[in-house]
Design an enzyme around this catalytic site. Structure first.
Site, PDB file in Angstrom:
ATOM      1  CE  LYS A 190     -19.184   7.365  18.064  1.00  0.00           C
ATOM      2  NZ  LYS A 190     -20.652   6.732  18.322  1.00  0.00           N
ATOM      3  CB  THR A 247     -21.847   5.048  15.303  1.00  0.00           C
ATOM      4  OG1 THR A 247     -22.773   6.255  15.861  1.00  0.00           O
ATOM      5  CG2 THR A 247     -21.074   5.857  14.162  1.00  0.00           C
TER       6      THR A 247
END
Ligand SMILES: NC(=O)c1ccc[n+]([C@@H]2O[C@H](COP(=O)([O-])OP(=O)(O)OC[C@H]3O[C@@H](n4cnc5c(N)ncnc54)[C@H](O)[C@@H]3O)[C@@H](O)[C@H]2O)c1
Length: 331
Positions: A190, A247
């Site tokens: 990620k 994120t």
């Protein structure tokens, strides 16, 4: 419980505060001696977590053996690329203690995950004593007590449940999982997608692009994660889509911010020279591309990030390459 936290950075210090508040005995190791002394004396960590006083009950040291003394749990809160050398220095000390990794990355030199590095470096290490905690947990929000959920993964349900019970509070709700590979891969990859999302923000590509990037990014994370043995459902969970959303959209996400600056035209070297804290995605991007190659997995977004970061390909050309690839069925 007696807990050693290795790494007095942004996340290690946050966990120290949280766990101290829950009544655990915390010993925090910071490898940089002057920084450790400063934190121990001033009871502040201005470099990594400004604005949060460090209670006297938290023992801060630059001596790793002092930090580890009597610990039942050892928490790893250091950058991926230095994890092996830190583990080497405590290779005989872990005994039967639980090792909990907070690290989100893949080692560049070996392409290994932290669970694999622990098995390689710690003598007589039983993977049953290993767990990893991951999810949408941006440190300053956790430090300020905002509600947070994450997952703790271990091969041993008992180990995961022990951490779940010991660490959960009314502000921190932990789930368990047995999928170490899936959770480690989701957490590492990620960060690469966050770089891509940041580049998209820096280029002002808009919300449709961001939505597409998140969706195709998740497909890419799942493909590579599954090829390495992770379970598909893990990638729809907190360590997968949960962390990806946070994120890729948070203004304070470090990897997204690095991407945004690159998208605006700064060079990677310029940005890294100015950074105090680690942006794991930069190092993991290359490792992920290599792992994908070895496993015959298609990772076009990771490829594009690597081209922009390391090969001098202008972001507009990388974007054009992504958009004009062979047309496909959505998978
Ligand atoms: N900050 C967050 O919100 C957050 C949340 C979840 C997971 N993580 C993960 O936790 C890990 C640590 O992140 P962080 O945000 O605390 O990083 P940070 O950059 O804030 O802190 C890193 C720590 O590692 C230490 N360090 C640096 N070089 C070292 C070396 N050579 N040997 C030993 N120690 C060294 C630093 O002194 C510091 O204490 C990363 O893998 C990150 O992806 C961070």
């Amino acid at each position: 419980m007696r807990i050693a936290i290795l790494g007095g950075g942004n996340w290690g210090t946050t966990l120290a505060l949280l766990l101290n508040k829950s009544g655990h005995q915390i010993r925090l190791w910071e490898f940089d001696e002057p920084q450790a002394e400063l934190v121990a004396q001033t009871r502040k960590n201005e470099r990594y977590l400004p604005g949060y006083p460090i209670p006297e009950a938290i023992f801060v040291t630059s001596q790793i053996h002092d930090a580890m003394q009597g610990a039942e749990i050892c928490i790893l809160a250091i950058p991926t690329q230095v994890c092996r050398s830190v583990l080497k220095s405590i290779n005989k000390l872990t005994g039967r203690m639980i090792v909990l990794s907070l690290i989100k990355g893949i080692e560049q030199s070996s392409l290994h995950r932290v669970s694999e590095i622990c098995q390689e470096e710690l003598e007589d290490f039983d993977l049953k004593n290993y767990c990893t905690l991951s999810g949408p947990t941006i440190a300053p929000e956790v430090a300020s007590g905002l509600p947070t959920s994450a997952v703790v993964a271990s091969k041993s349900p008992e180990t995961a449940e022990l951490i779940q019970k010991a660490f959960s509070t009314s502000a921190m709700r932990l789930y368990t999982s047995e999928d170490i590979v899936g959770v480690e891969m989701a957490g590492a990859l990620k960060n690469v997608m966050a770089l891509a999302a940041g580049i998209s923000d820096g280029m002002q590509l808009g919300y449709n692009t961001k939505g597409a990037l998140l969706t195709r990014g998740l497909a890419e994370i799942s493909r590579l994660g599954e090829a390495l043995g992770g379970k598909r459902q893990t990638f729809s969970g907190l360590s997968g889509i949960g962390d990806l959303i946070t994120t890729c959209t948070s203004p304070v996400s470090r990897n997204r911010t690095v991407g945004e600056r690159i998208g605006r035209g700064e060079t990677l070297q310029q940005i890294l020279n100015e950074m105090v804290m680690v942006a794991e995605g930069v190092w993991t991007a290359r490792a992920a591309r290599e792992l994908a190659k070895q496993n015959n997995v298609n990772v076009p977004i990771t490829d594009a990030v690597c081209q922009v970061l390391f090969e001098g390909v202008p972001q507009k050309s990388a974007l054009n390459n992504l958009m004009t690839r062979d047309l496909k069925v959505e998978d």
